[in-house]
Scaffold this motif. Structure first.
Motif, PDB file in Angstrom:
ATOM      1  N   UNK A 171      27.241   6.030 -27.861  1.00  0.00           N
ATOM      2  CA  UNK A 171      26.305   6.849 -27.641  1.00  0.00           C
ATOM      3  C   UNK A 171      26.603   7.829 -26.232  1.00  0.00           C
ATOM      4  N   UNK A 172      26.599   9.121 -26.147  1.00  0.00           N
ATOM      5  CA  UNK A 172      27.294   9.815 -25.097  1.00  0.00           C
ATOM      6  C   UNK A 172      26.133  10.595 -24.338  1.00  0.00           C
ATOM      7  N   UNK A 173      26.478  10.278 -23.088  1.00  0.00           N
ATOM      8  CA  UNK A 173      25.381  11.165 -22.218  1.00  0.00           C
ATOM      9  C   UNK A 173      26.199  11.529 -20.926  1.00  0.00           C
ATOM     10  N   UNK A 219      28.446   8.600 -19.432  1.00  0.00           N
ATOM     11  CA  UNK A 219      28.257   7.382 -20.039  1.00  0.00           C
ATOM     12  C   UNK A 219      28.503   7.396 -21.349  1.00  0.00           C
ATOM     13  N   UNK A 220      29.325   6.298 -21.690  1.00  0.00           N
ATOM     14  CA  UNK A 220      29.697   6.014 -23.191  1.00  0.00           C
ATOM     15  C   UNK A 220      29.039   4.670 -23.674  1.00  0.00           C
ATOM     16  N   UNK A 221      28.220   4.518 -24.200  1.00  0.00           N
ATOM     17  CA  UNK A 221      27.170   3.423 -24.390  1.00  0.00           C
ATOM     18  C   UNK A 221      27.632   2.705 -26.017  1.00  0.00           C
ATOM     19  N   UNK A 222      27.970   1.770 -26.033  1.00  0.00           N
ATOM     20  CA  UNK A 222      27.925   0.932 -27.424  1.00  0.00           C
ATOM     21  C   UNK A 222      26.454   1.196 -28.135  1.00  0.00           C
ATOM     22  N   UNK A 223      26.444   1.649 -29.170  1.00  0.00           N
ATOM     23  CA  UNK A 223      25.244   1.727 -29.937  1.00  0.00           C
ATOM     24  C   UNK A 223      24.565   0.575 -30.157  1.00  0.00           C
ATOM     25  N   UNK A 227      23.084  -0.103 -22.444  1.00  0.00           N
ATOM     26  CA  UNK A 227      23.361   1.160 -21.788  1.00  0.00           C
ATOM     27  C   UNK A 227      22.855   2.134 -22.769  1.00  0.00           C
ATOM     28  N   UNK A 228      22.463   1.899 -24.033  1.00  0.00           N
ATOM     29  CA  UNK A 228      22.357   3.068 -25.006  1.00  0.00           C
ATOM     30  C   UNK A 228      20.694   3.541 -25.029  1.00  0.00           C
ATOM     31  N   UNK A 273      23.828  16.474 -21.043  1.00  0.00           N
ATOM     32  CA  UNK A 273      23.937  16.509 -22.562  1.00  0.00           C
ATOM     33  C   UNK A 273      23.976  15.208 -23.341  1.00  0.00           C
ATOM     34  N   UNK A 274      23.419  14.827 -24.140  1.00  0.00           N
ATOM     35  CA  UNK A 274      23.685  13.751 -24.788  1.00  0.00           C
ATOM     36  C   UNK A 274      23.456  13.579 -26.546  1.00  0.00           C
ATOM     37  N   UNK A 275      24.226  12.787 -26.836  1.00  0.00           N
ATOM     38  CA  UNK A 275      24.151  12.695 -28.496  1.00  0.00           C
ATOM     39  C   UNK A 275      25.208  11.751 -28.889  1.00  0.00           C
ATOM     40  N   UNK A 276      25.593  11.932 -30.177  1.00  0.00           N
ATOM     41  CA  UNK A 276      26.746  10.751 -30.681  1.00  0.00           C
ATOM     42  C   UNK A 276      27.119  11.629 -32.009  1.00  0.00           C
TER      43      UNK A 276
END
Length: 416
Positions: A171-173, A219-223, A227-228, A273-276
């Motif tokens: 997951x990207x933020x 942030x790069x969060x493990x789904x 952190x997600x 910005x956030x998304x995946x």
């Protein structure tokens, strides 16, 4: 002179349009947004561009931000284990500076430059039906799709042999901010790469945005992991809430970064910005209903996770590679055989290495990579080689990606 149609006004599409125009080609570029809409809109990416990619911009005088942009001197790799405690940090210097220019700044200006330099710019969204009609006009010798989002991407078939994943891996933020204090452990401008094994990563990237020098908190969060926390947002999360969550996660998991964040604020009202998305490799040629053939460029056909910071780098290298292939083609037709050969050439030269390395970094780091990163903390040769691999990931195949080569390399370095 031959006439080229490019659909999409990102790093690859605009760079290719401007460089083709400089070579005397007639170029039509289609952009879904105007310069003002881009400049005042939401960010679409992070970007840390390294010397090899930047050199392709410099070749055509497309690097107009040198004096304003922080000159990134390297990467600081920090491992947090257990979460919240620093295991080690490895400053990894670059041989030549990297830089990050907000695409809202760069693409808005490049569109204006394209118009000034004689590119025919058409501001309009393009559907598959539109593209089918355009290719049947007979006006264009070659049509290239460089719009990495939207329905046009679906025209290009997934390459199952080269696509490893079937779901998003992170997951990207993203938050563009002012007020972050320099890192006292390495005060020069650098990309901070803070890894929290099993949970994700935080990247801190010095950059340039509309309001001046800034930092990007990414942030790069493990789904599904702790952190997600952006996943449940319906639509676009309120920017201040987005930043609040970002800082809360930093405080909990990376307190040494939070110590620098007391004066942090968003750079503008649309700074998040956030998304995946699912990393996917697609086949390079799309067949349109009317019989036309179009060639995919950059993240239309190579969409890797941004964990290795290679999206804009790959786009710039792809634009440069396609440019050289077009120039070498002369007056011969841009047929499907040439299209496939052009992509395969780029895949061999750049795409395969960056995709393999990026996919590996999405997995738990194997022992030999952990050992190499640990060695980088105390050995400048290892640290420098790791940093410069971000400019040309092909080198990672010579040592980082192979356990036996890694062992041999460490033995050689230790013996020196």
């Amino acid at each position: 002179m031959r006439n080229i149609l490019i659909v999409g006004a990102g790093q690859a599409g605009l760079q290719l349009a401007l460089s083709l125009r400089a070579e005397g080609y007639d170029v039509t570029l289609m952009s879904a947004r105007t310069p003002d809409e881009i400049r005042t809109g939401w960010p679409t990416s992070t970007q840390a561009m390294f010397d090899l990619a930047l050199s392709s911009e410099r070749a055509y005088q497309l690097d107009g931000w040198q004096s304003q942009t922080p000159q990134i001197q390297g990467l600081h790799v920090v491992l947090s284990a257990p979460p919240g405690e620093m295991a080690f940090g490895a400053p990894c210097p670059l041989d030549a500076p990297a830089q990050s220019v907000d695409q809202r700044v760069k693409m808005a200006q490049w569109l204006l430059d394209a118009e000034d330099r004689g590119v025919e710019v058409i501001y309009n969204s393009v559907t598959t039906q539109d593209l089918d009609a355009l290719t049947q006009l007979g006006r264009y010798d070659l049509t290239i799709v460089a719009a990495g989002k939207g329905e046009l991407v679906a025209m290009f078939d997934r390459d199952d042999n080269r696509s490893v994943f079937t779901s998003p891996q992170r997951g990207l933020a993203v938050s563009y901010v002012h007020g972050l204090a320099p890192d006292p452990r390495w005060p020069v401008p650098h990309v901070g790469f803070h890894a929290i094994p099993g949970l994700g990563e935080l990247f801190v990237i010095p950059g340039l945005t509309n309001s001046g020098p800034c930092d990007i908190l990414f942030w790069e969060a493990v789904p599904g992991g702790p952190l997600d926390r952006y996943a449940d947002a319906v639509g676009r999360m309120a920017p201040q809430l987005h930043l609040q969550i970002t800082l809360e996660l930093i405080q909990e998991y990376l307190p040494w970064v939070h110590e620098r964040a007391g004066a942090v604020e968003l750079t503008d009202a649309k700074a998040t910005l956030h998304g995946r998305y699912t990393p996917t490799i697609r086949r390079p040629v799309a067949h349109l209903p009317g019989g036309g053939r179009v060639l995919g460029l950059a993240d239309v056909v190579i969409a890797n996770d941004p964990i290795t910071g290679q999206g804009s780098n790959t786009a710039a290298k792809a634009a440069d590679y396609y440019l050289k292939s077009i120039l070498a083609r002369g007056g011969h037709p841009f047929d499907e055989t040439w299209m496939n050969a052009t992509f395969e050439g780029f895949w061999t030269a750049h795409g395969a290495a960056v995709t393999g390395w990026t996919n590996a970094m999405l997995q738990p780091l194997p022992p030999h990579v952990q050992q190499l990163l640990g060695a980088a903390a105390g050995n400048q040769d290892v640290a420098r080689r790791f940093a410069n691999g971000f400019s040309d990931p092909n080198d990672f195949g010579n040592w980082l990606m192979d356990p036996d080569k890694a062992t041999a390399y460490l033995a050689e370095v230790c013996a020196a």
